[in-house]
Design a protein around this motif. Sequence first.
Motif, short mmCIF file in Angstrom:
data_model
loop_
_atom_site.label_atom_id
_atom_site.label_comp_id
_atom_site.label_asym_id
_atom_site.label_seq_id
_atom_site.Cartn_x
_atom_site.Cartn_y
_atom_site.Cartn_z
N VAL A 128 0.84 -1.21 0.00
CA VAL A 128 0.00 0.00 0.00
C VAL A 128 0.87 1.25 0.00
O VAL A 128 0.57 2.23 -0.69
CB VAL A 128 -0.97 -0.01 1.21
N ASP A 129 1.94 1.20 0.78
CA ASP A 129 2.86 2.35 0.82
C ASP A 129 3.46 2.65 -0.55
O ASP A 129 3.73 3.80 -0.88
CB ASP A 129 3.98 2.12 1.84
N LYS A 130 3.67 1.59 -1.34
CA LYS A 130 4.21 1.78 -2.70
C LYS A 130 3.16 2.37 -3.63
O LYS A 130 3.50 2.92 -4.66
CB LYS A 130 4.68 0.44 -3.28
N GLY A 131 1.87 2.21 -3.28
CA GLY A 131 0.80 2.75 -4.10
C GLY A 131 0.39 1.85 -5.25
O GLY A 131 -0.19 2.32 -6.22
N CYS A 132 0.67 0.57 -5.16
CA CYS A 132 0.33 -0.38 -6.22
C CYS A 132 -1.05 -1.00 -5.94
O CYS A 132 -1.15 -2.03 -5.27
CB CYS A 132 1.38 -1.48 -6.33
N ILE A 133 -2.09 -0.38 -6.44
CA ILE A 133 -3.46 -0.82 -6.17
C ILE A 133 -3.72 -2.21 -6.74
O ILE A 133 -4.36 -3.05 -6.10
CB ILE A 133 -4.48 0.19 -6.76
N ASP A 134 -3.22 -2.49 -7.93
CA ASP A 134 -3.44 -3.81 -8.54
C ASP A 134 -2.80 -4.92 -7.69
O ASP A 134 -3.36 -6.00 -7.54
CB ASP A 134 -2.87 -3.86 -9.96
N GLU A 135 -1.63 -4.64 -7.16
CA GLU A 135 -0.95 -5.62 -6.30
C GLU A 135 -1.73 -5.84 -5.00
O GLU A 135 -1.83 -6.95 -4.49
CB GLU A 135 0.46 -5.12 -5.99
N VAL A 136 -2.32 -4.77 -4.45
CA VAL A 136 -3.13 -4.87 -3.23
C VAL A 136 -4.34 -5.76 -3.50
O VAL A 136 -4.66 -6.66 -2.71
CB VAL A 136 -3.57 -3.47 -2.75
N ARG A 137 -5.02 -5.51 -4.64
CA ARG A 137 -6.18 -6.34 -4.98
C ARG A 137 -5.79 -7.81 -5.14
O ARG A 137 -6.50 -8.70 -4.68
CB ARG A 137 -6.81 -5.83 -6.28
N ALA A 138 -4.67 -8.08 -5.76
CA ALA A 138 -4.21 -9.46 -5.96
C ALA A 138 -3.93 -10.13 -4.61
O ALA A 138 -4.31 -11.29 -4.40
CB ALA A 138 -2.97 -9.47 -6.84
N LEU A 139 -3.29 -9.40 -3.69
CA LEU A 139 -3.02 -9.96 -2.37
C LEU A 139 -4.30 -10.26 -1.61
O LEU A 139 -4.44 -11.33 -1.01
CB LEU A 139 -2.16 -8.99 -1.55
N LEU A 140 -5.24 -9.33 -1.64
CA LEU A 140 -6.50 -9.54 -0.91
C LEU A 140 -7.28 -10.71 -1.49
O LEU A 140 -7.88 -11.50 -0.74
CB LEU A 140 -7.34 -8.26 -0.92
N ASN A 141 -7.29 -10.86 -2.80
CA ASN A 141 -7.97 -12.01 -3.42
C ASN A 141 -7.29 -13.32 -3.02
O ASN A 141 -7.95 -14.32 -2.79
CB ASN A 141 -8.01 -11.87 -4.94
N GLN A 142 -5.98 -13.30 -2.98
CA GLN A 142 -5.24 -14.49 -2.59
C GLN A 142 -5.54 -14.85 -1.13
O GLN A 142 -5.72 -16.01 -0.80
CB GLN A 142 -3.74 -14.22 -2.75
N TRP A 143 -5.65 -13.87 -0.26
CA TRP A 143 -5.90 -14.13 1.16
C TRP A 143 -7.30 -14.64 1.40
O TRP A 143 -7.54 -15.38 2.34
CB TRP A 143 -5.65 -12.89 1.98
N ASP A 144 -8.26 -14.24 0.59
CA ASP A 144 -9.64 -14.71 0.76
C ASP A 144 -9.72 -16.23 0.59
O ASP A 144 -10.58 -16.89 1.16
CB ASP A 144 -10.58 -14.04 -0.26
N GLU A 145 -8.79 -16.80 -0.18
CA GLU A 145 -8.80 -18.24 -0.40
C GLU A 145 -8.26 -19.01 0.80
O GLU A 145 -8.49 -20.19 0.96
CB GLU A 145 -7.97 -18.57 -1.64
N LEU A 146 -7.51 -18.34 1.66
CA LEU A 146 -6.91 -18.98 2.84
C LEU A 146 -7.82 -18.85 4.04
O LEU A 146 -8.43 -17.80 4.25
CB LEU A 146 -5.55 -18.35 3.16
N ASP A 147 -7.93 -19.91 4.82
CA ASP A 147 -8.73 -19.87 6.04
C ASP A 147 -7.84 -20.17 7.22
O ASP A 147 -7.32 -21.26 7.36
CB ASP A 147 -9.87 -20.89 5.97
N PHE A 148 -7.65 -19.20 8.09
CA PHE A 148 -6.81 -19.38 9.26
C PHE A 148 -7.63 -19.86 10.47
O PHE A 148 -7.06 -20.20 11.48
CB PHE A 148 -6.10 -18.09 9.62
N GLY A 149 -8.93 -19.86 10.37
CA GLY A 149 -9.75 -20.27 11.50
C GLY A 149 -9.80 -19.23 12.60
O GLY A 149 -10.14 -19.52 13.73
N ILE A 150 -9.42 -18.00 12.30
CA ILE A 150 -9.46 -16.92 13.29
C ILE A 150 -10.62 -16.01 12.94
O ILE A 150 -10.77 -15.60 11.80
CB ILE A 150 -8.13 -16.12 13.30
N PRO A 151 -11.48 -15.70 13.90
CA PRO A 151 -12.72 -14.97 13.60
C PRO A 151 -12.55 -13.49 13.28
O PRO A 151 -13.52 -12.79 13.19
CB PRO A 151 -13.52 -15.13 14.88
N PHE A 152 -11.35 -12.97 13.11
CA PHE A 152 -11.21 -11.54 12.78
C PHE A 152 -10.43 -11.36 11.51
O PHE A 152 -9.84 -12.19 10.98
CB PHE A 152 -10.56 -10.75 13.91
#
Length: 121
Positions: A97-121
């Motif tokens: 985010v500090d670098k300002g790369c919005i496309d990279e941020v979106r890619a990271l968030l999409n990748q994280w949605d696929e992972l389940d850590f079992g933590i409720p937050f």
Amino acid sequence: MSDKTVAIQIKTNRGERYFYGFGKGGRVQTAWSLAGAKLFLAAQVPAVVINALKDKKKKFTIVEICDPTEPLLNERRIFTFALERKNARFEELRLVVDKGCIDEVRALLNQWDELDFGIPF
């Protein structure tokens, strides 16, 4: 030498009980729950007790007593690991985010949605 704790579970006509000791006349005393049971180390169960129960034709088994904190420690390790991974990912996201790369941020968030850590937050 084994450091596991065991108790002797005796089958009675009223259900399963736990060995407590011998009373007057050598009668077998039992407890309803583990709270009143006589506990032994697995390697040191007295042969005198085993032989006396066999002589009295009692049906019994030696049961291992679990350490109730062991599963909690394992759960804590799993939670700590997941939390550390999540914090590392947030740090990674902050740098992107500090670098300002919005496309990279979106890619990271999409990748994280696929992972389940079992933590409720």
